[in-house]
Design a protein around this motif. Structure first.
Motif, PDB file in Angstrom:
ATOM      1  N   ASN A   1     -34.489 -18.298  -6.822  1.00 58.58           N
ATOM      2  CA  ASN A   1     -33.395 -18.056  -7.762  1.00 58.58           C
ATOM      3  C   ASN A   1     -32.135 -17.563  -7.078  1.00 58.58           C
ATOM      4  OD1 ASN A   1     -34.368 -18.751 -10.404  1.00 58.58           O
ATOM      5  ND2 ASN A   1     -35.902 -17.190 -10.037  1.00 58.58           N
TER       6      ASN A   1
ATOM      7  N   ALA B   1     -21.892 -19.110 -16.538  1.00 55.23           N
ATOM      8  CA  ALA B   1     -22.345 -17.730 -16.298  1.00 55.23           C
ATOM      9  C   ALA B   1     -22.190 -16.916 -17.570  1.00 55.23           C
ATOM     10  CB  ALA B   1     -21.538 -17.117 -15.170  1.00 55.23           C
TER      11      ALA B   1
ATOM     12  N   ALA C   1     -27.678 -17.897 -14.680  1.00 50.83           N
ATOM     13  CA  ALA C   1     -28.485 -16.965 -13.879  1.00 50.83           C
ATOM     14  C   ALA C   1     -29.659 -16.419 -14.685  1.00 50.83           C
ATOM     15  CB  ALA C   1     -27.615 -15.817 -13.385  1.00 50.83           C
TER      16      ALA C   1
END
Length: 192
Positions: A70, A134, A138
């Motif tokens: 990630n 964003a 994430a």
């Protein structure tokens, strides 16, 4: 009351009694299978986790790998796009396979290489998309990575193990159960 009405009422009463007994029997029969399912999948996850722990020397090895993936999401996404584009180029080149001579022979490899070169240049597109989306990109990245790895485990192992013996089916379940356990242990905390 007339005779048909009394008969219908008695029949309804009998159905309710039968339905109640059947529901109780189903409830008792379902309970042990849940424990069996938990033991089957939990045992596979425990064995996979212990193997990762033994190889890496870290009890959170699977979670660390998920966190590293990630954190390097742009290169992983670029690699995935490159492989997908190469496969699509190979399939598209199959349409031109019937051309005579060298053109027919080179159609698939040329399509795969051309698409792979395009896929290598998508890093900036992935970066722009992640900055545009964003913080959701994430937050959803761990789910996407675990889903992709789990899908590959299911596609190449689980799906083909249906006709195998029980111990081999259980051994084929280990990678998928390990991915799920590592994802649950990771639970995006390593990025925070």
């Amino acid at each position: 009351m007339s005779a048909p009405t009394v008969g219908a009422a008695k029949a309804r009463k009998k159905r309710k009694k039968k339905h109640g007994k059947a529901a109780a029997a189903v409830q008792v029969a379902v309970q042990p299978s849940r424990w069996r399912w938990l033991a089957y999948n939990g045992g596979a996850a425990a064995v996979g986790h212990c193997l990762l722990w033994g190889v890496a020397g870290d009890p959170m090895a699977g979670a660390t790998v998920m966190a590293d993936i990630n954190l390097s999401l742009v290169p992983v996404a670029t690699f995935t796009l490159t492989c997908t584009a190469a496969y699509a180029g190979w399939k598209a080149g199959g349409v031109l396979r019937g051309l005579p001579g060298l053109a027919g022979l080179a159609a698939r490899p040329a399509g795969a290489l051309g698409a792979a070169f395009w896929g290598q240049g998508t890093g900036h597109l992935v970066t722009e998309f992640m900055s545009w989306s964003a913080p959701w990109s994430a937050l959803l990245a761990p789910l996407a990575v675990a889903g992709a790895v789990g899908s590959v485990c299911w596609l190449y192992l689980e799906r083909h193990s249906a006709g195998w013996t029980a111990p081999l089916r259980w051994a084929a379940r280990i990678p998928l159960a390990t991915v799920v356990l590592s994802s649950l242990l990771y639970a995006p905390g390593a990025l925070l």
